[in-house]
Scaffold this motif. Structure first.
Motif, PDB file in Angstrom:
ATOM      1  N   CYS A 130       0.834  -1.335  -0.056  1.00 56.47           N
ATOM      2  CA  CYS A 130      -0.036   0.072  -0.065  1.00 56.47           C
ATOM      3  C   CYS A 130       0.935   1.224   0.015  1.00 56.47           C
ATOM      4  O   CYS A 130       0.412   2.221  -0.702  1.00 56.47           O
ATOM      5  CB  CYS A 130      -0.928   0.106   1.250  1.00 56.47           C
ATOM      6  SG  CYS A 130      -2.398  -1.337   1.157  1.00 56.47           S
ATOM      7  N   LYS A 133       2.807   1.398  -3.349  1.00 58.54           N
ATOM      8  CA  LYS A 133       2.042   1.105  -4.435  1.00 58.54           C
ATOM      9  C   LYS A 133       2.943   0.004  -5.645  1.00 58.54           C
ATOM     10  O   LYS A 133       2.873   0.074  -6.760  1.00 58.54           O
ATOM     11  CB  LYS A 133       1.685   2.202  -5.168  1.00 58.54           C
ATOM     12  CG  LYS A 133       0.617   3.031  -4.649  1.00 58.54           C
ATOM     13  CD  LYS A 133       0.139   4.199  -5.323  1.00 58.54           C
ATOM     14  CE  LYS A 133      -0.915   4.967  -4.659  1.00 58.54           C
ATOM     15  NZ  LYS A 133      -1.521   6.089  -5.246  1.00 58.54           N
ATOM     16  N   THR A 140       4.232  -2.514 -11.170  1.00 60.19           N
ATOM     17  CA  THR A 140       3.401  -1.412 -10.959  1.00 60.19           C
ATOM     18  C   THR A 140       1.986  -1.383 -11.746  1.00 60.19           C
ATOM     19  O   THR A 140       1.931  -2.346 -12.763  1.00 60.19           O
ATOM     20  CB  THR A 140       4.054  -0.151 -11.264  1.00 60.19           C
ATOM     21  OG1 THR A 140       4.031   0.264 -12.714  1.00 60.19           O
ATOM     22  CG2 THR A 140       5.312   0.051 -10.703  1.00 60.19           C
ATOM     23  N   GLN A 294      -1.040  -7.497   1.522  1.00 56.95           N
ATOM     24  CA  GLN A 294       0.143  -6.807   0.837  1.00 56.95           C
ATOM     25  C   GLN A 294       1.583  -7.540   1.142  1.00 56.95           C
ATOM     26  O   GLN A 294       2.479  -7.574   0.420  1.00 56.95           O
ATOM     27  CB  GLN A 294       0.038  -5.377   1.315  1.00 56.95           C
ATOM     28  CG  GLN A 294       0.354  -5.228   2.832  1.00 56.95           C
ATOM     29  CD  GLN A 294       0.739  -3.694   3.083  1.00 56.95           C
ATOM     30  OE1 GLN A 294       1.102  -2.682   2.323  1.00 56.95           O
ATOM     31  NE2 GLN A 294       0.257  -3.297   4.553  1.00 56.95           N
TER      32      GLN A 294
END
Length: 348
Positions: A130, A133, A140, A294
């Motif tokens: 997070c 990113k 990405t 994540q």
């Protein structure tokens, strides 16, 4: 089931890329600091790696895992494609129609689906770290939906590699009910590491890594039954719809805790993938953007499964008193895909 520590082939943390044939790997605290990567990133299998922990599924491990097959019984681990009828998180329900080619003679299927609507693998395109990113191995969002998209972190890499190995089930729901710890799977009940250890001990399993004297081998698949499917099956269609259409802020599901102890254990066991029966795997909702997703997906490259149907498998494991099995899964061969229905089978 554990092996002698003297036979360990130890992976040196900063000796890149890592050798998936090793038997002992660095702990979360021992991970090397990688240029351009967030702290705690395990992007260690090569600059262009797309497989993450699936690298651990070496031919030798798959062959060894096949020894888990004793009776040859097969248990499907996917829910029907139309279950749940109404997915949570505003996701589109599965739709199936027939196309008539020649009336009375020949027909086709037409599917419309969101791969996150039912039994699923979350692929590496599904969730980023997070703060930065960044997706797994420095990918990405521009790699996926930019002006010049590419195939980084695409689910088809998993399909090309193939997915099979040893699975281990922790039937937390059964353990909790047997030990007078009732809870509602439609609440944010957090399953702690201590409770998983107690559940495993109840099953006769030591959930330390094999290199520490336990039963968990590198490349195992971890399945955790929280009772979501059991509860879903008990509800009326109206109650199911009401539960799934709660506002995003009010959606609640039982799942694993996300504290430091749980994160270290999930990392250090070097699972090839983890999966649960709830829509979120981790306890939901998540405070302060501290998503376990994540860590598993973006930082460690660990496939994450949700809404797996573990009901029949749990019954069979209880009957046998054996909680390991051979697991196969066939992710969809979709170049550029984010995730996939699991298409998973346990062979006992």
């Amino acid at each position: 089931m554990s092996s002698s520590q003297e036979n360990d082939i130890v992976q040196v943390a900063d000796q890149l890329p890592w050798n998936p044939n090793c038997t002992k790997f660095p702990s979360l605290k021992e991970l090397p600091k990688l240029p351009g990567a967030p702290e705690g990133a395990a992007w260690v299998w090569g600059e262009n790696d797309q497989l993450g922990r699936l690298n651990l599924l070496t031919p030798q491990r798959v062959k060894q895992s096949a020894q888990e097959i004793v009776t040859g019984e097969m248990v499907r681990l996917d829910l029907p494609m139309n279950v749940p009828e109404q997915p949570a998180f505003d996701r589109e329900p599965f739709k199936h129609t027939l196309k008539t080619l020649v009336d009375g003679i020949a027909y086709d299927d037409c599917y419309s689906l969101n791969t996150q609507s039912g039994t699923q693998w979350d692929g590496f395109r599904h969730f980023a770290h997070c703060e930065t990113k960044l997706f797994y191995n420095k990918a990405t969002g521009e790699d996926f939906v930019g002006e010049n998209p590419n195939m980084r972190c695409s689910i088809h890499h998993w399909a090309e590699h193939c997915v099979a190995g040893r699975g281990i089930l922790l039937d937390y729901r059964y353990y909790a009910l047997k030990h007078n710890k009732p809870y509602d799977p439609y609440t944010s009940h957090a399953i702690t590491l201590e409770e998983l250890k107690a559940c495993a001990a109840f099953q006769g399993v030591d959930i330390r890594p094999e290199s520490q004297g336990g039963d968990i081998r590198p490349g195992d698949f971890l399945l955790i039954r929280s009772g979501f499917v059991e509860k879903y099956d008990s509800l009326s269609p109206e109650a199911r719809y009401a539960a799934a259409t709660r506002s995003h802020d009010n959606l609640c599901y039982a799942g694993v805790a996300r504290d430091e102890n749980m994160r270290e254990w999930l990392h250090d066991c070097y699972f090839a993938g983890v999966a649960g029966d709830s829509p979120t795997f981790e306890a939901w909702p998540v405070p302060a953007m501290d998503f376990l997703h994540q860590y598993l997906l973006a930082l460690w490259g660990c496939p994450l499964g949700e809404m797996w149907n573990l009901e029949k498998l749990a019954e069979k494991c209880r009957e046998r008193g054996k909680w390991t099995f051979f697991l196969t899964s066939a992710p969809a061969y979709v170049p550029g895909g984010v995730g996939s229905h699991a298409n998973a089978t346990a062979i006992l």
